[in-house]
Write a protein that holds these residues in place. Sequence first.
Motif, mmCIF file in Angstrom:
data_model
loop_
_atom_site.group_PDB
_atom_site.id
_atom_site.type_symbol
_atom_site.label_atom_id
_atom_site.label_comp_id
_atom_site.label_asym_id
_atom_site.label_seq_id
_atom_site.Cartn_x
_atom_site.Cartn_y
_atom_site.Cartn_z
ATOM 1 N N ASP A 24 0.820 -1.210 0.000
ATOM 2 C CA ASP A 24 0.000 0.000 0.000
ATOM 3 C C ASP A 24 0.856 1.263 0.000
ATOM 4 O O ASP A 24 0.453 2.299 -0.545
ATOM 5 C CB ASP A 24 -0.931 0.014 1.215
ATOM 6 N N ALA A 25 2.047 1.188 0.597
ATOM 7 C CA ALA A 25 2.912 2.366 0.691
ATOM 8 C C ALA A 25 3.348 2.866 -0.682
ATOM 9 O O ALA A 25 3.753 4.030 -0.819
ATOM 10 C CB ALA A 25 4.139 2.041 1.542
ATOM 11 N N ASN A 26 3.249 2.017 -1.695
ATOM 12 C CA ASN A 26 3.701 2.388 -3.039
ATOM 13 C C ASN A 26 2.572 2.495 -4.058
ATOM 14 O O ASN A 26 2.839 2.664 -5.252
ATOM 15 C CB ASN A 26 4.725 1.358 -3.530
ATOM 16 N N LEU A 27 1.324 2.414 -3.610
ATOM 17 C CA LEU A 27 0.200 2.504 -4.534
ATOM 18 C C LEU A 27 -0.154 3.964 -4.820
ATOM 19 O O LEU A 27 -0.104 4.819 -3.932
ATOM 20 C CB LEU A 27 -1.028 1.785 -3.963
ATOM 21 N N ALA A 28 -0.535 4.222 -6.050
ATOM 22 C CA ALA A 28 -0.965 5.564 -6.427
ATOM 23 C C ALA A 28 -2.366 5.848 -5.878
ATOM 24 O O ALA A 28 -3.166 4.927 -5.648
ATOM 25 C CB ALA A 28 -0.963 5.701 -7.947
ATOM 26 N N VAL A 29 -2.658 7.119 -5.701
ATOM 27 C CA VAL A 29 -4.004 7.535 -5.298
ATOM 28 C C VAL A 29 -4.961 7.298 -6.460
ATOM 29 O O VAL A 29 -4.646 7.640 -7.605
ATOM 30 C CB VAL A 29 -4.003 9.022 -4.904
ATOM 31 N N PRO A 30 -6.128 6.696 -6.235
ATOM 32 C CA PRO A 30 -7.085 6.508 -7.331
ATOM 33 C C PRO A 30 -7.434 7.830 -8.010
ATOM 34 O O PRO A 30 -7.622 8.863 -7.345
ATOM 35 C CB PRO A 30 -8.306 5.899 -6.633
ATOM 36 N N ARG A 31 -7.546 7.789 -9.326
ATOM 37 C CA ARG A 31 -7.762 9.001 -10.116
ATOM 38 C C ARG A 31 -9.028 9.741 -9.696
ATOM 39 O O ARG A 31 -9.081 10.978 -9.714
ATOM 40 C CB ARG A 31 -7.841 8.616 -11.597
ATOM 41 N N LEU A 32 -10.064 9.016 -9.326
ATOM 42 C CA LEU A 32 -11.346 9.652 -8.996
ATOM 43 C C LEU A 32 -11.612 9.710 -7.493
ATOM 44 O O LEU A 32 -12.745 9.922 -7.070
ATOM 45 C CB LEU A 32 -12.489 8.893 -9.685
ATOM 46 N N LEU A 33 -10.576 9.554 -6.688
ATOM 47 C CA LEU A 33 -10.798 9.489 -5.246
ATOM 48 C C LEU A 33 -11.508 10.725 -4.704
ATOM 49 O O LEU A 33 -12.508 10.612 -3.987
ATOM 50 C CB LEU A 33 -9.469 9.287 -4.516
ATOM 51 N N LEU A 34 -11.017 11.923 -5.016
ATOM 52 C CA LEU A 34 -11.584 13.129 -4.410
ATOM 53 C C LEU A 34 -13.040 13.364 -4.801
ATOM 54 O O LEU A 34 -13.875 13.607 -3.919
ATOM 55 C CB LEU A 34 -10.713 14.342 -4.750
ATOM 56 N N PRO A 35 -13.411 13.279 -6.077
ATOM 57 C CA PRO A 35 -14.842 13.419 -6.371
ATOM 58 C C PRO A 35 -15.667 12.246 -5.851
ATOM 59 O O PRO A 35 -16.784 12.452 -5.358
ATOM 60 C CB PRO A 35 -14.893 13.512 -7.899
ATOM 61 N N SER A 36 -15.126 11.043 -5.943
ATOM 62 C CA SER A 36 -15.902 9.863 -5.539
ATOM 63 C C SER A 36 -16.284 9.913 -4.069
ATOM 64 O O SER A 36 -17.451 9.704 -3.709
ATOM 65 C CB SER A 36 -15.106 8.581 -5.818
ATOM 66 N N ILE A 37 -15.310 10.170 -3.213
ATOM 67 C CA ILE A 37 -15.588 10.161 -1.785
ATOM 68 C C ILE A 37 -16.610 11.234 -1.416
ATOM 69 O O ILE A 37 -17.567 10.985 -0.668
ATOM 70 C CB ILE A 37 -14.285 10.355 -0.975
#
Length: 292
Positions: free
Chosen positions: A247-260
């Motif tokens: 998890d320490a090396n995973l990118a932030v999901p592209r739609l995280l901010l609008p999705s949440i």
Amino acid sequence: MNEPAIRAFFNEPTNTVSYLVWDRATGTGAVIDPVLDFDLPSGAADTRSAEAILAAAAGEGVTVAWVLETHAHADHLSAAPMIKARTGATIGIGEHIREVQKIFRPIFADETLRTDGSDFDRLFADGDRFALGELDVEVLHVPGHTPADIAYRIGDHVWVGDTLFMPDYGTARADFPGGDARQLYRSIRRILSLSEATRLHLCHDYKAPGREEYQWETTVGEQRRENVHIHDGVTEEEFVAMREARDANLAVPRLLLPSIQVNIRAGRFPAAEANGVHYLKIPIKFGQEAAG
């Protein structure tokens, strides 16, 4: 016992699988994890994916009574409000969505966000049961990916959300706010304690290296034998160490901010401004603040 009828709908832009599930005897159905199509660069949203599910329901003679969310997704926006508006369906999610709302309200400095879960029509507790026509649906609380993840079980079928992926891909990340790798291990072992023939319906597939086709159904037995992260014999400590390092090396999901922002409101956008446009927030951090 009646077996549910199932149709899966794959949304390739978000690698998400939504489901239409129904009772053949009564035609009563549920939509699980529906996707709202959203183009981030333009801010344009449309309902073509959800329309396809409703068209399938109409073709099968299904009355959609429920929209069931497995959790507040961070990689796609929910089409639950559109389906509710068209069908009168009840929107359900796990009761621990309240914790998720409390986590994210200060992150987005959103004083309009309610943290009592009341944006949803039904909050499920672990062990709750409800009817889908003549089918009995059981709710399993399976936290770890988020505090609020639940799975829906109908007989030998379980919709597990993001908790598990195909055996060649592994398991969900646990690094979002409120996530916990140790909880995730225990939740997965709970699912894998079911009969080996139990069919697991997944919310995502990303095609593991070497696999040419998308897949989203597996069994408890296959997961116990073959899951690259959590097959039988993997201890809790081994899993936690692997998951946290990965998890320490995973990118932030592209739609995280609008999705949440949308999904913790049961798929609803914040109220439109005077110009009729809905706006979402982007928290900005600089330098050391971002690193922390």
